[in-house]
Design a protein around this motif. Structure first.
Motif, PDB file in Angstrom:
ATOM      1  N   ALA A 124      47.674  36.398  35.670  1.00  0.00           N
ATOM      2  CA  ALA A 124      47.492  37.928  35.641  1.00  0.00           C
ATOM      3  C   ALA A 124      47.341  38.412  34.209  1.00  0.00           C
ATOM      4  CB  ALA A 124      48.827  38.645  36.067  1.00  0.00           C
ATOM      5  N   THR A 125      47.704  37.594  33.335  1.00  0.00           N
ATOM      6  CA  THR A 125      47.622  37.741  32.022  1.00  0.00           C
ATOM      7  C   THR A 125      46.058  37.655  31.513  1.00  0.00           C
ATOM      8  OG1 THR A 125      50.013  37.136  31.249  1.00  0.00           O
ATOM      9  CG2 THR A 125      47.858  37.157  29.523  1.00  0.00           C
ATOM     10  N   PHE A 126      45.493  36.860  31.791  1.00  0.00           N
ATOM     11  CA  PHE A 126      44.089  36.815  31.676  1.00  0.00           C
ATOM     12  C   PHE A 126      42.982  37.732  32.514  1.00  0.00           C
ATOM     13  CE2 PHE A 126      42.654  32.409  29.965  1.00  0.00           C
ATOM     14  CZ  PHE A 126      43.642  32.219  28.964  1.00  0.00           C
ATOM     15  N   ARG A 178      40.340  43.181  37.120  1.00  0.00           N
ATOM     16  CA  ARG A 178      39.524  41.931  37.476  1.00  0.00           C
ATOM     17  C   ARG A 178      40.405  40.930  38.201  1.00  0.00           C
ATOM     18  NH1 ARG A 178      35.376  41.935  33.233  1.00  0.00           N
ATOM     19  NH2 ARG A 178      34.852  39.881  34.049  1.00  0.00           N
ATOM     20  N   TYR A 179      39.746  40.075  38.919  1.00  0.00           N
ATOM     21  CA  TYR A 179      40.070  38.982  39.595  1.00  0.00           C
ATOM     22  C   TYR A 179      39.334  37.689  39.327  1.00  0.00           C
ATOM     23  CZ  TYR A 179      41.843  42.871  42.216  1.00  0.00           C
ATOM     24  OH  TYR A 179      42.295  44.168  42.497  1.00  0.00           O
ATOM     25  N   ASP A 180      39.229  37.629  38.144  1.00  0.00           N
ATOM     26  CA  ASP A 180      38.476  36.230  37.718  1.00  0.00           C
ATOM     27  C   ASP A 180      39.285  35.155  37.830  1.00  0.00           C
ATOM     28  OD1 ASP A 180      37.051  38.320  36.887  1.00  0.00           O
ATOM     29  OD2 ASP A 180      36.088  37.162  35.074  1.00  0.00           O
ATOM     30  N   TYR A 181      40.732  35.224  37.691  1.00  0.00           N
ATOM     31  CA  TYR A 181      41.898  34.213  37.811  1.00  0.00           C
ATOM     32  C   TYR A 181      42.892  34.450  38.840  1.00  0.00           C
ATOM     33  CZ  TYR A 181      39.757  33.365  33.160  1.00  0.00           C
ATOM     34  OH  TYR A 181      38.889  33.049  32.169  1.00  0.00           O
ATOM     35  N   TYR A 216      39.261  35.318  45.082  1.00  0.00           N
ATOM     36  CA  TYR A 216      38.880  36.727  45.041  1.00  0.00           C
ATOM     37  C   TYR A 216      37.687  36.848  45.532  1.00  0.00           C
ATOM     38  CZ  TYR A 216      39.271  41.517  45.133  1.00  0.00           C
ATOM     39  OH  TYR A 216      38.944  42.858  45.284  1.00  0.00           O
ATOM     40  N   TYR A 217      36.503  36.509  44.779  1.00  0.00           N
ATOM     41  CA  TYR A 217      35.384  36.864  44.744  1.00  0.00           C
ATOM     42  C   TYR A 217      34.441  36.178  45.810  1.00  0.00           C
ATOM     43  CZ  TYR A 217      35.958  39.105  40.262  1.00  0.00           C
ATOM     44  OH  TYR A 217      36.560  40.052  39.239  1.00  0.00           O
ATOM     45  N   LYS A 218      35.111  35.220  46.271  1.00  0.00           N
ATOM     46  CA  LYS A 218      34.663  34.393  47.527  1.00  0.00           C
ATOM     47  C   LYS A 218      35.116  34.879  48.917  1.00  0.00           C
ATOM     48  CE  LYS A 218      33.838  29.509  49.004  1.00  0.00           C
ATOM     49  NZ  LYS A 218      34.186  27.881  48.739  1.00  0.00           N
ATOM     50  N   GLU A 219      36.408  35.310  48.679  1.00  0.00           N
ATOM     51  CA  GLU A 219      36.759  35.970  50.061  1.00  0.00           C
ATOM     52  C   GLU A 219      35.950  37.436  50.272  1.00  0.00           C
ATOM     53  OE1 GLU A 219      41.061  36.209  50.581  1.00  0.00           O
ATOM     54  OE2 GLU A 219      40.811  34.386  51.676  1.00  0.00           O
ATOM     55  N   LYS A 220      35.632  37.833  49.285  1.00  0.00           N
ATOM     56  CA  LYS A 220      35.223  39.459  49.122  1.00  0.00           C
ATOM     57  C   LYS A 220      33.561  39.267  49.211  1.00  0.00           C
ATOM     58  CE  LYS A 220      38.994  41.577  49.004  1.00  0.00           C
ATOM     59  NZ  LYS A 220      39.546  42.484  50.153  1.00  0.00           N
ATOM     60  N   LYS A 221      33.275  38.104  49.485  1.00  0.00           N
ATOM     61  CA  LYS A 221      31.637  37.772  49.589  1.00  0.00           C
ATOM     62  C   LYS A 221      31.005  38.355  48.367  1.00  0.00           C
ATOM     63  CE  LYS A 221      31.759  38.107  54.727  1.00  0.00           C
ATOM     64  NZ  LYS A 221      32.135  36.544  54.784  1.00  0.00           N
ATOM     65  N   LEU A 222      31.431  38.077  47.223  1.00  0.00           N
ATOM     66  CA  LEU A 222      31.035  38.420  45.922  1.00  0.00           C
ATOM     67  C   LEU A 222      30.700  37.424  45.077  1.00  0.00           C
ATOM     68  CD1 LEU A 222      32.965  41.673  45.008  1.00  0.00           C
ATOM     69  CD2 LEU A 222      30.696  41.727  45.570  1.00  0.00           C
ATOM     70  N   SER A 223      30.543  36.235  45.814  1.00  0.00           N
ATOM     71  CA  SER A 223      30.287  34.926  45.086  1.00  0.00           C
ATOM     72  C   SER A 223      28.853  34.432  45.815  1.00  0.00           C
ATOM     73  CB  SER A 223      31.131  33.901  45.386  1.00  0.00           C
ATOM     74  OG  SER A 223      31.307  32.691  44.666  1.00  0.00           O
ATOM     75  N   PHE A 224      27.912  34.097  44.771  1.00  0.00           N
ATOM     76  CA  PHE A 224      26.503  34.237  45.325  1.00  0.00           C
ATOM     77  C   PHE A 224      26.062  32.686  44.820  1.00  0.00           C
ATOM     78  CE2 PHE A 224      27.053  38.686  44.826  1.00  0.00           C
ATOM     79  CZ  PHE A 224      26.907  39.005  45.952  1.00  0.00           C
ATOM     80  N   THR A 225      25.266  32.166  45.808  1.00  0.00           N
ATOM     81  CA  THR A 225      24.629  31.066  45.519  1.00  0.00           C
ATOM     82  C   THR A 225      23.047  31.135  45.311  1.00  0.00           C
ATOM     83  OG1 THR A 225      24.504  30.376  47.955  1.00  0.00           O
ATOM     84  CG2 THR A 225      26.495  29.620  46.706  1.00  0.00           C
ATOM     85  N   LYS A 226      22.502  32.152  45.781  1.00  0.00           N
ATOM     86  CA  LYS A 226      20.979  32.271  45.942  1.00  0.00           C
ATOM     87  C   LYS A 226      20.570  33.517  45.021  1.00  0.00           C
ATOM     88  CE  LYS A 226      20.620  30.298  50.355  1.00  0.00           C
ATOM     89  NZ  LYS A 226      19.913  30.348  51.958  1.00  0.00           N
TER      90      LYS A 226
END
Length: 333
Positions: free
Chosen positions: A166-168, A183-186, A215-225
């Protein structure tokens, strides 16, 4: 995220209810005493929270308030997000590193803390919500300019373990470009991801081997293409909204970053807008919003080019290199 005084105290009232209203209603007087808020001011806040459907009131001698949806009914990941967001919205990093900032009284009582106090606060709040949580500690590394040990948390969800810092996330949410956001980077990283910018642990902890709850993967905000993310660039330029996303289509090399920045420029050109980008390179997370082209000048464009490799990028894009850290923004020449 910068909250108004009412917003900050309203969230404190909600977390108080989450802790104390599981089996009974809670009186305004008891909340006011614990949170050091006047009864009359708190009454105004409670009316707003009730109108928003977040809490319910019960009349009578044993009356009071409770959450509209008791915290015990939250899923474990909802509890985790509830605690994470509360910290990110209400706590600022104490650059003076006062003694109380290392304990829960700093974040939960004074609204300031360092990583140790923040991790302890996350731990005690998760305990109150019956969410398994421990504190993780890594060493310092003077050779890398890391003066102090760092502390964060490990959460257990459905029998698997994940890193939560949470600090980062707090430092990124308060220092990024554009409108502040949580932000949810961590949020729910595995070992491979977290140790890209954290030193090795100095105390035993469970292995975090799963990345499916990031987080971003669950929210479909993690992309491969690139074609997938380009569509989102077009939407961001058209609607004027901020897009924060994670790139997992291989390593985020300079060449891949160049390609993404070029696509951002192309999407912006459709609406005669310029991309403003924040980059957490260690975690391959980019935060993008568009402004009218006249709002960014050549100096910003040249600085952006230099940040990713002098002479390698032709697009005039404002890029900020984000370094998640203990609330102390790192200055770069």
């Amino acid at each position: 995220m910068k909250l108004s005084t009412k917003g900050r105290y309203g969230l404190r009232a909600l977390i108080d209810l989450a802790l104390y209203s599981e089996n009974e209603t809670v009186s305004i007087q008891s909340i006011a005493r614990r949170q050091n808020i006047s009864d009359s001011y708190l009454e105004q806040l409670m009316r707003k929270l009730r109108s928003a459907g977040l809490i319910v009131s019960v009349r009578g001698a044993q009356g009071g308030y409770k959450l509209a949806r008791p915290a015990k009914n939250f899923s474990d990941i909802e509890k985790e997000k509830y605690v994470h967001d509360f910290i990110c919205e209400n706590v600022r990093y104490d650059k003076l590193k006062k003694a109380y900032s290392h304990e829960i009284i700093g974040p939960l009582g004074q609204g300031v803390g360092v990583c140790e106090g923040i991790a302890k606060s996350v731990k005690i709040l998760c305990d109150a919500l019956n969410l398994w949580c421990i504190i993780a500690i890594c060493g310092n590394n003077p050779e890398k300019g890391i003066k102090y040990r760092h502390t964060w948390n490990i959460i257990r969800l459905d029998g698997k373990y994940y890193h939560l810092d949470a600090t980062f996330d707090n430092s990124l949410g308060r220092s990024g470009s554009g409108t502040p956001e949580i932000r949810y980077d961590y949020f729910n990283l595995d070992d491979k991801a977290v140790f890209r910018d954290h030193e090795p642990l100095i105390a035993p902890a469970p292995a975090c081997t799963d990345n499916s709850r990031f987080y971003y993967k669950e929210k479909k905000l993690s992309f491969t293409k690139t074609e997938e993310v380009y569509k989102r660039f077009l939407q961001a330029a058209k609607k004027g909204k901020t897009l924060t996303f994670h790139w997992r289509g291989g390593y985020l090399t300079r060449e891949v970053l160049e390609e993404l920045l070029d696509l951002m420029q192309q999407a912006g050109a459709v609406k005669n807008k310029t991309a403003v980008v924040g980059l957490n390179w260690a975690q391959a997370v980019l935060r993008l919003h568009y402004v009218e082209s006249a709002e960014t000048g050549d100096e910003n464009a040249e600085a952006a080019n230099g940040a990713i490799g002098k002479g390698t990028h032709k697009a005039k894009i404002d890029v900020t290199m984000e370094d998640a850290n203990e609330g102390e923004q790192i200055e770069t020449d």
